[in-house]
Design a protein around this motif. Structure first.
Motif, short mmCIF file in Angstrom:
data_model
loop_
_atom_site.label_atom_id
_atom_site.label_comp_id
_atom_site.label_asym_id
_atom_site.label_seq_id
_atom_site.Cartn_x
_atom_site.Cartn_y
_atom_site.Cartn_z
N PRO A 283 -9.92 -47.42 -35.32
CA PRO A 283 -10.96 -48.32 -34.81
C PRO A 283 -11.65 -47.73 -33.59
N GLN A 284 -12.99 -47.88 -33.55
CA GLN A 284 -13.80 -47.32 -32.48
C GLN A 284 -14.55 -48.37 -31.68
N GLY A 285 -14.46 -49.62 -32.06
CA GLY A 285 -15.18 -50.68 -31.36
C GLY A 285 -16.16 -51.39 -32.27
N PRO A 286 -16.69 -52.50 -31.81
CA PRO A 286 -17.62 -53.28 -32.64
C PRO A 286 -19.00 -52.63 -32.70
N PRO A 287 -19.72 -52.86 -33.81
CA PRO A 287 -21.09 -52.34 -33.89
C PRO A 287 -22.03 -53.15 -33.00
N VAL A 288 -23.17 -52.56 -32.72
CA VAL A 288 -24.22 -53.23 -31.96
C VAL A 288 -25.24 -53.71 -32.99
N VAL A 289 -25.52 -55.02 -33.00
CA VAL A 289 -26.43 -55.60 -33.98
C VAL A 289 -27.67 -56.12 -33.29
N CYS B 25 -23.30 -47.94 -34.25
CA CYS B 25 -21.94 -47.92 -33.73
C CYS B 25 -22.03 -47.98 -32.20
N PRO B 26 -20.93 -48.19 -31.50
CA PRO B 26 -20.99 -48.30 -30.05
C PRO B 26 -21.43 -47.01 -29.35
N HIS B 27 -21.49 -45.90 -30.11
CA HIS B 27 -21.86 -44.61 -29.54
C HIS B 27 -23.28 -44.19 -29.90
N GLY B 28 -23.97 -45.02 -30.67
CA GLY B 28 -25.37 -44.74 -31.00
C GLY B 28 -25.64 -44.25 -32.41
N GLY B 29 -24.59 -44.08 -33.24
CA GLY B 29 -24.80 -43.71 -34.64
C GLY B 29 -25.43 -44.86 -35.39
N VAL C 42 -13.05 -33.08 -29.16
CA VAL C 42 -12.95 -33.01 -30.62
C VAL C 42 -13.79 -34.14 -31.23
N PRO C 43 -14.70 -33.80 -32.16
CA PRO C 43 -15.52 -34.86 -32.77
C PRO C 43 -14.65 -35.90 -33.48
N GLU C 44 -14.89 -37.16 -33.16
CA GLU C 44 -14.23 -38.31 -33.80
C GLU C 44 -15.30 -39.36 -34.09
N PRO C 45 -16.26 -39.02 -34.95
CA PRO C 45 -17.39 -39.93 -35.15
C PRO C 45 -17.03 -41.17 -35.96
N CYS C 46 -17.75 -42.24 -35.69
CA CYS C 46 -17.67 -43.43 -36.54
C CYS C 46 -18.31 -43.05 -37.87
N VAL C 47 -17.70 -43.49 -38.98
CA VAL C 47 -18.26 -43.20 -40.31
C VAL C 47 -18.46 -44.45 -41.15
N SER C 48 -17.86 -45.57 -40.71
CA SER C 48 -18.01 -46.80 -41.49
C SER C 48 -17.90 -48.02 -40.59
N VAL D 56 -21.91 -45.08 -41.37
CA VAL D 56 -22.47 -44.68 -40.08
C VAL D 56 -22.78 -43.18 -40.12
N THR D 57 -23.97 -42.83 -39.68
CA THR D 57 -24.35 -41.42 -39.56
C THR D 57 -24.83 -41.15 -38.14
N GLY D 58 -24.64 -39.93 -37.69
CA GLY D 58 -25.15 -39.53 -36.39
C GLY D 58 -24.34 -39.98 -35.20
N CYS D 59 -23.09 -40.36 -35.38
CA CYS D 59 -22.26 -40.78 -34.25
C CYS D 59 -21.80 -39.54 -33.47
N PRO D 60 -22.09 -39.49 -32.17
CA PRO D 60 -21.73 -38.32 -31.38
C PRO D 60 -20.36 -38.40 -30.68
N HIS D 61 -19.55 -39.42 -31.00
CA HIS D 61 -18.31 -39.66 -30.27
C HIS D 61 -17.32 -38.49 -30.40
N THR D 62 -16.72 -38.14 -29.26
CA THR D 62 -15.66 -37.11 -29.23
C THR D 62 -14.48 -37.63 -28.42
N VAL D 63 -13.30 -37.10 -28.69
CA VAL D 63 -12.10 -37.39 -27.93
C VAL D 63 -11.53 -36.04 -27.49
N ASP D 64 -11.48 -35.82 -26.18
CA ASP D 64 -11.02 -34.55 -25.62
C ASP D 64 -11.76 -33.36 -26.22
#
Length: 117
Positions: free
Chosen positions: A101-107, A20-24, A62-68, A52-60
């Motif tokens: 939506p959190q952004g496009p994945p990195v491939v 994911c764009p956050h490293g998950g 609060v954890p808001e991880p990418c999951v799919s 998606v596992t291991g996404c560290p994304h937060t908003v303010d």
């Protein structure tokens, strides 16, 4: 596998590193019985679900991880087992559990030998 004229890109398979764009890390469960293989692993298709596992994304704070990851295979004309194959240029979006939506994945596709059984 069938092919019509259209897009150009590398096939995605089990050797592709997708995050994911956050490293998950995004992984897929490839259905058994796939007849198109790259180095012995199934080619990814639009029928595969990516988790998606291991996404560290937060908003303010609060954890808001990418999951799919949801892919749009497009109209490349390339299919495997009746489903459009995924290319390293296929459009995709990462989502939270609430489908935000959190952004496009990195491939990082790993171009390899393709075989058809």
């Amino acid at each position: 596998m069938s092919r019509a004229t259209g897009a150009s890109g590398g096939l995605l398979g089990a050797g592709a590193v997708i995050s994911c764009p956050h490293g998950g890390r995004a992984t897929t469960a490839a259905p058994s019985g796939s007849t198109v293989l790259m180095d012995g692993h199934p080619v990814a298709t639009a029928a595969h679900a990516y988790v998606v596992t291991g996404c560290p994304h937060t908003v303010d704070g609060v954890p808001e991880p990418c999951v799919s990851v949801r892919w749009t295979a497009g109209s490349t004309g390339v299919t495997a087992g009746g489903s459009p194959v995924l290319l390293d240029i296929s459009a995709a979006e990462c989502f939270t559990a609430a489908f935000v939506p959190q952004g496009p994945p990195v491939v990082q596709a790993d171009r390899r030998k393709v075989t058809v059984r």
